[in-house]
Design an enzyme around this catalytic site. Structure first.
Site, PDB file in Angstrom:
ATOM      1  N   ASP A 291       0.724  -1.297  -0.175  1.00 37.15           N
ATOM      2  CA  ASP A 291      -0.004  -0.035  -0.007  1.00 37.15           C
ATOM      3  C   ASP A 291       0.799   1.260   0.076  1.00 37.15           C
ATOM      4  OD1 ASP A 291      -2.677   1.306   0.365  1.00 37.15           O
ATOM      5  OD2 ASP A 291      -1.397   2.130   1.862  1.00 37.15           O
TER       6      ASP A 291
ATOM      7  N   TYR B 106       2.692  10.227  -0.179  1.00 36.96           N
ATOM      8  CA  TYR B 106       3.759   9.729   0.848  1.00 36.96           C
ATOM      9  C   TYR B 106       5.317  10.187   0.328  1.00 36.96           C
ATOM     10  CZ  TYR B 106      -0.026   6.564   2.607  1.00 36.96           C
ATOM     11  OH  TYR B 106      -0.950   6.167   2.952  1.00 36.96           O
TER      12      TYR B 106
ATOM     13  N   LYS C 150      -2.725   6.078  -4.234  1.00 28.89           N
ATOM     14  CA  LYS C 150      -3.937   6.840  -3.984  1.00 28.89           C
ATOM     15  C   LYS C 150      -3.614   8.150  -4.828  1.00 28.89           C
ATOM     16  CE  LYS C 150      -3.835   4.972   0.580  1.00 28.89           C
ATOM     17  NZ  LYS C 150      -2.457   4.517   0.657  1.00 28.89           N
TER      18      LYS C 150
ATOM     19  N   HIS D 288      -7.620   9.599  -1.695  1.00 30.67           N
ATOM     20  CA  HIS D 288      -6.797   9.659  -0.615  1.00 30.67           C
ATOM     21  C   HIS D 288      -7.599  10.206   0.483  1.00 30.67           C
ATOM     22  CE1 HIS D 288      -2.446   9.514   1.057  1.00 30.67           C
ATOM     23  NE2 HIS D 288      -3.432   9.333   2.194  1.00 30.67           N
TER      24      HIS D 288
END
Length: 309
Positions: free
Chosen positions: A45, A50, A78, A109
């Site tokens: 994931d 990020y 996402k 997200h």
């Protein structure tokens, strides 16, 4: 347990356990992803936000080079809030970062749009320092944008993250494609039962993040958790991960430490007595308004979570 799967509402199978990659440094994430895949994990994931999709992609490539097949890896990423009005571009950027032709699951997200022409690619801000959000852009429209990706060959399934019961009830009457997944913070201190129940009713699979709560948080030492751990001869973290699979949810275990990554593969079958203990714990926290949400970015928006505090 690494090979246990659930079936999404479009027939795609999703692993019950996955590796989370939030807040991981590049090299550590690369090695964690590679190590996890070589040691039994099949779900990774990630997210554009990020900032480490390249590292995730390098870890996946390392695993593929070792002989693991791409079709045996379930890759999640996402679309970030600055790309929710242009999800095709968001997907293309993620695919390029990951070095992949497709992802298995592409998620919204957060259900909002940040200014795509703002002063930062991910976190545009207004002069007063608050986040630059386009408040009149509907999360329903975001989902309509996502639906256009179905059939492109670049996603096997689409879904949402951080959707409350209120937001799902607003979305579903307008959805041509029902979200396959709702990824939410979930643990006994934040059971979000109203969301879990609605998703089950509508055929939306729950994916749980932050299953252990926060670092140093109370969950790992909560009496019912330690009692169940002692009963099964396992660690508290094993109980907290197993809780989700017993609930029929996929759970994400986040670590960059090889020992912990391997340890998190250990899942035990919790019996009815175990689950009642955890439910009673959750019910007591709910009753006394002591539920704990550890992830709630400062959006300045009420997403409809009754327990956001």
């Amino acid at each position: 347990m690494a090979d246990q799967t659930f079936t999404l509402n479009n027939g795609v199978k999703i692993p019950a356990l996955g590796l989370g990659t939030w807040q991981g440094e590049h090299d550590k994430v690369k090695h964690a992803v590679s190590y996890a895949l070589k040691n039994g994990y099949r779900l990774i994931d990630g997210a554009y936000c990020y900032g480490n999709e390249e590292a995730v992609g390098e870890g996946i490539k390392d695993a593929l080079d070792s002989g693991i097949r791409r079709e045996d890896i379930f890759v999640v990423t996402k679309v970030w809030a600055t790309y929710t009005s242009r999800v095709e571009l968001g997907l293309e950027k993620s695919l390029k970062n990951l070095g992949l032709d497709y992802v298995d699951l592409f998620l919204v997200h957060w259900p909002l749009l940040c200014n795509p022409e703002g002063n930062d690619d991910k976190f545009p801000k207004l002069p007063d320092g608050s986040r630059d959000i386009i408040h009149d852009y509907s999360h329903v429209q975001i989902w309509k944008n996502m639906e256009k990706l179905v059939g492109s060959g670049k996603v096997r399934a689409i879904g949402v993250c951080n959707y409350s019961k209120k937001y799902l009830e607003e979305l579903l009457p307008h959805a041509t494609v029902v979200p396959a997944v709702n990824q939410i913070e979930n643990h006994p201190a934040l059971p979000q039962q109203e969301i879990v129940d609605l998703c089950k009713e509508k055929g939306i699979h729950i994916m749980a993040y932050s299953p252990l709560g926060s670092t140093g948080g109370p969950l790992m030492s909560a009496e019912p958790v330690t009692k169940i751990a002692e009963k099964h001869g396992v660690k508290a973290s094993t109980v907290l991960l197993s809780y989700h699979i017993a609930r029929g949810s996929t759970v994400l275990a986040k670590s960059v430490t090889p020992e912990r990554i391997k340890e998190n593969l250990t899942i035990v079958k919790l019996d009815d007595e175990d689950m009642k203990l955890l439910k009673d714990y959750s019910d007591d926290l709910t009753k006394n308004k002591k539920l704990q949400r550890f992830v709630y970015p400062p959006w300045g928006i009420d997403f409809g979570f009754p327990d956001k505090s």
